[in-house]
Design an enzyme around this catalytic site. Structure first.
Site, PDB file in Angstrom:
ATOM      1  N   SER A 482       0.877  -1.179   0.000  1.00 45.27           N
ATOM      2  CA  SER A 482       0.000   0.000   0.000  1.00 45.27           C
ATOM      3  C   SER A 482       0.908   1.221   0.000  1.00 45.27           C
ATOM      4  O   SER A 482       1.830   1.301   0.819  1.00 45.27           O
ATOM      5  CB  SER A 482      -0.848   0.025   1.268  1.00 45.27           C
ATOM      6  OG  SER A 482      -1.456  -1.218   1.456  1.00 45.27           O
ATOM      7  N   CYS A 654      -7.077  -1.166   7.355  1.00 51.34           N
ATOM      8  CA  CYS A 654      -5.937  -1.721   6.613  1.00 51.34           C
ATOM      9  C   CYS A 654      -5.067  -2.550   7.551  1.00 51.34           C
ATOM     10  O   CYS A 654      -4.827  -2.179   8.697  1.00 51.34           O
ATOM     11  CB  CYS A 654      -5.109  -0.603   5.999  1.00 51.34           C
ATOM     12  SG  CYS A 654      -3.692  -1.260   5.094  1.00 51.34           S
ATOM     13  N   TRP A 701      -4.641  -7.776   4.015  1.00 58.95           N
ATOM     14  CA  TRP A 701      -3.710  -8.780   3.481  1.00 58.95           C
ATOM     15  C   TRP A 701      -3.657  -9.975   4.404  1.00 58.95           C
ATOM     16  O   TRP A 701      -3.695  -9.805   5.615  1.00 58.95           O
ATOM     17  CB  TRP A 701      -2.294  -8.188   3.406  1.00 58.95           C
ATOM     18  CG  TRP A 701      -2.213  -6.842   2.780  1.00 58.95           C
ATOM     19  CD1 TRP A 701      -2.752  -5.690   3.247  1.00 58.95           C
ATOM     20  CD2 TRP A 701      -1.547  -6.503   1.564  1.00 58.95           C
ATOM     21  NE1 TRP A 701      -2.457  -4.654   2.393  1.00 58.95           N
ATOM     22  CE2 TRP A 701      -1.713  -5.131   1.359  1.00 58.95           C
ATOM     23  CE3 TRP A 701      -0.791  -7.244   0.636  1.00 58.95           C
ATOM     24  CZ2 TRP A 701      -1.181  -4.462   0.272  1.00 58.95           C
ATOM     25  CZ3 TRP A 701      -0.257  -6.592  -0.446  1.00 58.95           C
ATOM     26  CH2 TRP A 701      -0.461  -5.222  -0.637  1.00 58.95           C
TER      27      TRP A 701
HETATM   28  P1  NAP Z   1       2.230  -6.251  14.053  1.00 59.89           P
HETATM   29  O1  NAP Z   1       3.282  -5.290  14.433  1.00 59.89           O
HETATM   30  O2  NAP Z   1       2.471  -7.693  14.250  1.00 59.89           O
HETATM   31  O3  NAP Z   1       0.870  -5.927  14.781  1.00 59.89           O
HETATM   32  C1  NAP Z   1       0.458  -4.616  14.982  1.00 59.89           C
HETATM   33  C2  NAP Z   1      -0.400  -4.559  16.217  1.00 59.89           C
HETATM   34  O4  NAP Z   1      -1.610  -5.254  15.977  1.00 59.89           O
HETATM   35  C3  NAP Z   1       0.266  -5.201  17.416  1.00 59.89           C
HETATM   36  O5  NAP Z   1       0.091  -4.384  18.512  1.00 59.89           O
HETATM   37  C4  NAP Z   1      -0.492  -6.497  17.558  1.00 59.89           C
HETATM   38  O6  NAP Z   1      -0.529  -6.943  18.886  1.00 59.89           O
HETATM   39  C5  NAP Z   1      -1.853  -6.060  17.122  1.00 59.89           C
HETATM   40  N1  NAP Z   1      -2.783  -7.165  16.852  1.00 59.89           N
HETATM   41  C6  NAP Z   1      -2.549  -8.497  16.812  1.00 59.89           C
HETATM   42  N2  NAP Z   1      -3.688  -9.166  16.601  1.00 59.89           N
HETATM   43  C7  NAP Z   1      -4.669  -8.247  16.510  1.00 59.89           C
HETATM   44  C8  NAP Z   1      -6.066  -8.347  16.311  1.00 59.89           C
HETATM   45  N3  NAP Z   1      -6.694  -9.496  16.147  1.00 59.89           N
HETATM   46  N4  NAP Z   1      -6.758  -7.208  16.276  1.00 59.89           N
HETATM   47  C9  NAP Z   1      -6.154  -6.012  16.425  1.00 59.89           C
HETATM   48  N5  NAP Z   1      -4.846  -5.867  16.645  1.00 59.89           N
HETATM   49  C10 NAP Z   1      -4.101  -6.977  16.677  1.00 59.89           C
HETATM   50  O7  NAP Z   1       1.799  -5.962  12.575  1.00 59.89           O
HETATM   51  P2  NAP Z   1       2.679  -5.947  11.232  1.00 59.89           P
HETATM   52  O8  NAP Z   1       3.819  -6.869  11.405  1.00 59.89           O
HETATM   53  O9  NAP Z   1       2.933  -4.573  10.851  1.00 59.89           O
HETATM   54  O10 NAP Z   1       1.642  -6.555  10.235  1.00 59.89           O
HETATM   55  C11 NAP Z   1       0.338  -6.020  10.091  1.00 59.89           C
HETATM   56  C12 NAP Z   1      -0.357  -6.591   8.892  1.00 59.89           C
HETATM   57  O11 NAP Z   1      -0.535  -5.563   7.934  1.00 59.89           O
HETATM   58  C13 NAP Z   1       0.390  -7.672   8.162  1.00 59.89           C
HETATM   59  O12 NAP Z   1      -0.498  -8.715   7.893  1.00 59.89           O
HETATM   60  C14 NAP Z   1       0.816  -7.006   6.839  1.00 59.89           C
HETATM   61  O13 NAP Z   1       0.895  -7.931   5.781  1.00 59.89           O
HETATM   62  C15 NAP Z   1      -0.308  -6.068   6.640  1.00 59.89           C
HETATM   63  N6  NAP Z   1      -0.164  -4.948   5.692  1.00 59.89           N
HETATM   64  C16 NAP Z   1       1.006  -4.481   5.227  1.00 59.89           C
HETATM   65  C17 NAP Z   1       1.023  -3.415   4.350  1.00 59.89           C
HETATM   66  C18 NAP Z   1       2.254  -2.868   3.758  1.00 59.89           C
HETATM   67  O14 NAP Z   1       2.172  -2.101   2.820  1.00 59.89           O
HETATM   68  N7  NAP Z   1       3.386  -3.205   4.253  1.00 59.89           N
HETATM   69  C19 NAP Z   1      -0.123  -2.817   3.961  1.00 59.89           C
HETATM   70  C20 NAP Z   1      -1.274  -3.287   4.477  1.00 59.89           C
HETATM   71  C21 NAP Z   1      -1.276  -4.341   5.328  1.00 59.89           C
HETATM   72  P3  NAP Z   1       0.228  -8.237  19.451  1.00 59.89           P
HETATM   73  O15 NAP Z   1       1.260  -8.633  18.466  1.00 59.89           O
HETATM   74  O16 NAP Z   1       0.814  -7.763  20.738  1.00 59.89           O
HETATM   75  O17 NAP Z   1      -0.808  -9.280  19.678  1.00 59.89           O
END
Ligand code: NAP
Length: 702
Positions: A482, A654, A701
């Site tokens: 994104s 998102c 995603w």
């Molecule tokens: P992350 O750091 O692992 O998680 C972000 C936060 O969300 C953490 O505080 C986590 O808490 C929390 N979380 C976990 N389960 C949840 C739930 N069921 N409801 C609400 N919050 C929750 O996230 P990330 O590694 O950035 O990944 C986030 C996602 O976004 C991935 O799947 C990625 O593919 C996607 N994404 C990426 C892009 C991009 O452009 N890069 C764009 C859109 C989406 P805890 O870990 O403490 O449980």
């Protein structure tokens, strides 16, 4: 200015030339006393010369260039290669298929990431086992309005492997076919068909395209040979496909009254051509379409012609923890690439050079050998599995997916090259549909995350020819991110926010995500050297409201913040332009305030100047009990319901599709029930309507 002048003059010349020839057709000639003919105008006057000397010069130049182009330009091998690679059959008529090939099974695929195409190829190959001749076909390359003509081929059948993409949409290559189905009232009586859909249950519109194709073809009078198959990528898409296929072929046999010939479907589709003394200028080095397109870049840029964007910024976003979250800026100056906040940027990564070399060493081949894989079926549109001629090293680095767990058909076809009977038997077993085989494949390949190199390392007697391996591995796909910027503020750059994927697998190997690890290393060096990234922009439906005065509620934990950085920048810009900008509310979530509070400075500044009217952050691990974005939504339920129900707010989500997006959705149902007084069914219906109106959008995603 010169260019515009010449262009204008060319246009005038063309118009005058047309007038000139029209005059000739209706001219009045008079015999002059000296015997010469003289052209008279309609009024019998001697006319002004129609073409000036500049016109004649430009006209001759254009004519000369055209003659040269069509008659004298020597067609080089390079041209031939480029022609075969480019989509040469756009709008191809069914005529050829019907009268010049003896095929009777055509498997169309609507594919975005290559899986549907791969399944289509497997079905087309299977057809041989039943005495039928199949071929996989891209609907974008055929004039699908001629589908009804398939009935001209006796015992024929069209199979559709249709992936659903985004918010229930067809894939890009199936869009035209989808539009045609929606608008046509053609009679498909006599056309036999079957559909297998590829989808993911974590998404709202599970398998919408497959379901629609199946329903619509039947409505138009087509004969369904076998029931619709629905593959779910959230569990095991390949298993669903195999189970469907196993019932599909017996149904086909019964329908057409044919029997399995027992012939093995492990046949080669491509033959190896080794180029011993080829001019290396004619060898592909990672280009997606046109040879040398990375040396001479020409817009427009798209999936077949990506732009090599210099990486101008690459910085680590998190302050602590053992992950690496990064902010990357791609320079798109001079590329003519345009984008809008909410769009996606696609990048073509390159596989880890160490893994590529280890495959070469393990198979004992010189990876720098120049080769082509040529389709044995000359009538097939797809001449090569990837751009050829190329080297094994380029194929394994740029064109083939060597990092993921191989599918069952790869194991099946490779099993013949295992000299140890036990290893061969295990490979065959894993490829089979037996419960024992399924369990072995699940634990040994999927759960243990063995990629092709791990399989070669752990099965020492397995020695496949590298060209067969290259034929079997799926294509390496572009990765979509994104866009984390607004083109109003950053017209010359595209920002990415991503987390580097790296962890240890059950077998003790380190799994590294191809694209994020490759991007991580693209650092601007001290001497200012910038690495480049092949990229293009893909449009999305994820858009800010048309009226800036509408409030927006954005929910994006983790890297899900990405598109909202673009949205917030754009709202700030709208404010600067003096527009009436409505409330701009962000719900962000991360693990620890001091660790992964992404864009902390920027977000706090946006809040301070009033662009962000509310910044809500759920630090999930800063206290004993987890706090997530949905908990904060529930806390502010009265305010949110008012914004949604009375003030026309737009909601955006998102991030992770599997858990977060679903949990956030549930929180909104609860808000509608608790504050709005709706029943659960009414609440579900309420948000469904918001989605249809484009007021609840997801960019998720899994
Ligand atoms: P992350 O750091 O692992 O998680 C972000 C936060 O969300 C953490 O505080 C986590 O808490 C929390 N979380 C976990 N389960 C949840 C739930 N069921 N409801 C609400 N919050 C929750 O996230 P990330 O590694 O950035 O990944 C986030 C996602 O976004 C991935 O799947 C990625 O593919 C996607 N994404 C990426 C892009 C991009 O452009 N890069 C764009 C859109 C989406 P805890 O870990 O403490 O449980």
């Amino acid at each position: 200015i010169m260019y515009v002048k010449v262009f204008k003059q060319s246009h005038v010349t063309l118009m005058k030339t047309i007038c000139f020839f029209r005059h000739i057709c209706s001219l009045n000639y008079v015999k002059m006393e000296d015997g010469e003919s003289q052209l008279l105008s309609d009024e019998g006057q001697t006319p002004e010369p129609l073409l000036g000397s500049l016109d004649i010069f430009i006209f001759s130049l254009i004519a000369g260039l055209l003659i040269y182009w069509f008659l004298f330009r020597k067609k080089t091998d390079k041209d031939i290669i480029i022609q075969t690679l480019s989509i040469s059959n756009k709008g191809c008529s069914f005529e050829l298929f019907i009268h010049q090939s003896n095929r009777n099974v055509v498997v169309f695929y609507g594919s975005q990431t290559g899986t549907a195409e791969e399944f289509a190829n497997r079905l087309a190959k299977d057809a041989h086992r039943y005495g039928m001749k199949g071929m996989a076909a891209d609907p974008e390359e055929y004039d699908m309005s001629e589908l009804s003509r398939l009935k001209e081929i006796p015992n024929s059948m069209a199979v559709f492997c249709m992936a659903t993409y985004g918010e229930g949409d067809p894939t890009d290559n199936a869009q035209e076919f989808y539009d045609w189905m929606q608008g046509t009232d053609d009679d498909l009586e006599g056309v036999n068909f079957a559909v297998f859909g590829l989808g993911n249950k974590t998404y709202e519109h599970f398998n919408a395209t497959g379901k629609y194709t199946d329903k619509r073809l039947a409505e138009l009078g087509g004969k369904r040979v076998f029931d619709l198959g629905l593959g779910d990528d959230d569990s095991n898409l390949e298993e669903d496909f195999i189970s469907w296929k196993e019932q599909f072929w017996p149904a086909v046999c019964e329908f057409f009254g044919v029997e399995a010939t027992g012939e093995d479907s492990s046949i080669r589709q491509f033959e190896l051509v080794v180029h011993n003394d080829i001019n290396m200028n004619q060898v592909y080095t990672g280009e997606m379409g046109r040879l040398k397109s990375f040396q001479t870049q020409k817009p427009p840029f798209d999936s077949k012609n990506p732009f090599l964007a210099p990486v101008s910024v690459n910085r680590k976003l998190n302050k602590g923890g053992n992950r690496h979250l990064m902010h990357i800026e791609l320079d798109i100056m001079d590329s003519k690439i345009r984008y809008d906040a909410g769009d996606h940027v696609a990048v073509y990564p390159i596989n880890d050079a160490v893994v590529v070399s280890r495959i070469g060493e393990r198979l004992g081949v010189d990876l720098d050998t120049a080769i082509s894989l040529k389709n044995l079926d000359e009538e097939c549109n797809k001449k090569h599995p990837f751009p050829c001629p190329t080297t094994y090293r380029t194929a394994l680095s740029h064109y083939l997916d060597i990092n993921n767990k191989p599918r069952k058909n790869v194991l099946y076809d490779l099993a013949q090259y295992a000299s140890d009977p036990q290893e061969q038997e295990n490979m065959r077993k894993m490829a089979s549909a037996s419960p024992e085989g399924k369990a072995l494949y699940q634990s040994w390949v999927l759960d243990s995350e063995r990629n092709i190199l791990a399989i070669l390392e752990d099965l020492p007697s397995l020695n496949p020819p590298i060209d067969h391996l290259c034929e079997l591995l799926p294509r390496l796909q572009a990765r979509y991110y994104s866009i984390a910027s607004s083109s109003k503020v950053h017209p010359n750059s595209i920002h990415i926010c991503a987390v580097v994927i790296e962890y240890t697998t059950e077998t003790g190997r380190v799994y590294k995500g191809v694209a994020t690890n490759w991007l991580k290393n693209k650092e601007v060096t001290e001497n200012g050297h910038k690495h480049t990234v092949p990229m293009y922009v893909r449009r999305s439906q994820f858009r800010l409201p048309f009226k800036p005065s509408n409030p927006v509620i954005m929910i994006g934990p983790g890297t899900g913040i990405a598109p909202f950085m673009g949205f917030i920048q754009e709202r700030a810009w709208q404010k600067e332009q003096g527009k009436d900008v409505g409330e701009t509310i962000l719900y962000f979530g991360c693990r620890h305030k001091n660790e992964d509070f992404l864009y902390q400075q920027e977000l706090e500044e946006f809040e301070r100047v009033g662009v962000l009217t509310q910044l809500n952050i759920a630090f999930s691990r800063d206290q004993e009990r987890k706090i997530y974005v949905q908990h904060l939504l529930k806390k502010n339920k009265e305010q949110l319901w008012k914004l949604i129900h009375s003030n026309n707010a737009h909601i955006y989500v998102c991030g992770d599709a599997r858990n977060m997006a679903r949990d956030v959705h549930t929180a909104f149902y609860e808000i509608a029930e608790e504050v709005g007084g709706l029943t659960h069914t009414q609440a579900v219906d309420y948000f469904k309507k918001l989605m249809t109106k484009g007021r609840y959008s997801q960019d998720v995603w899994s």
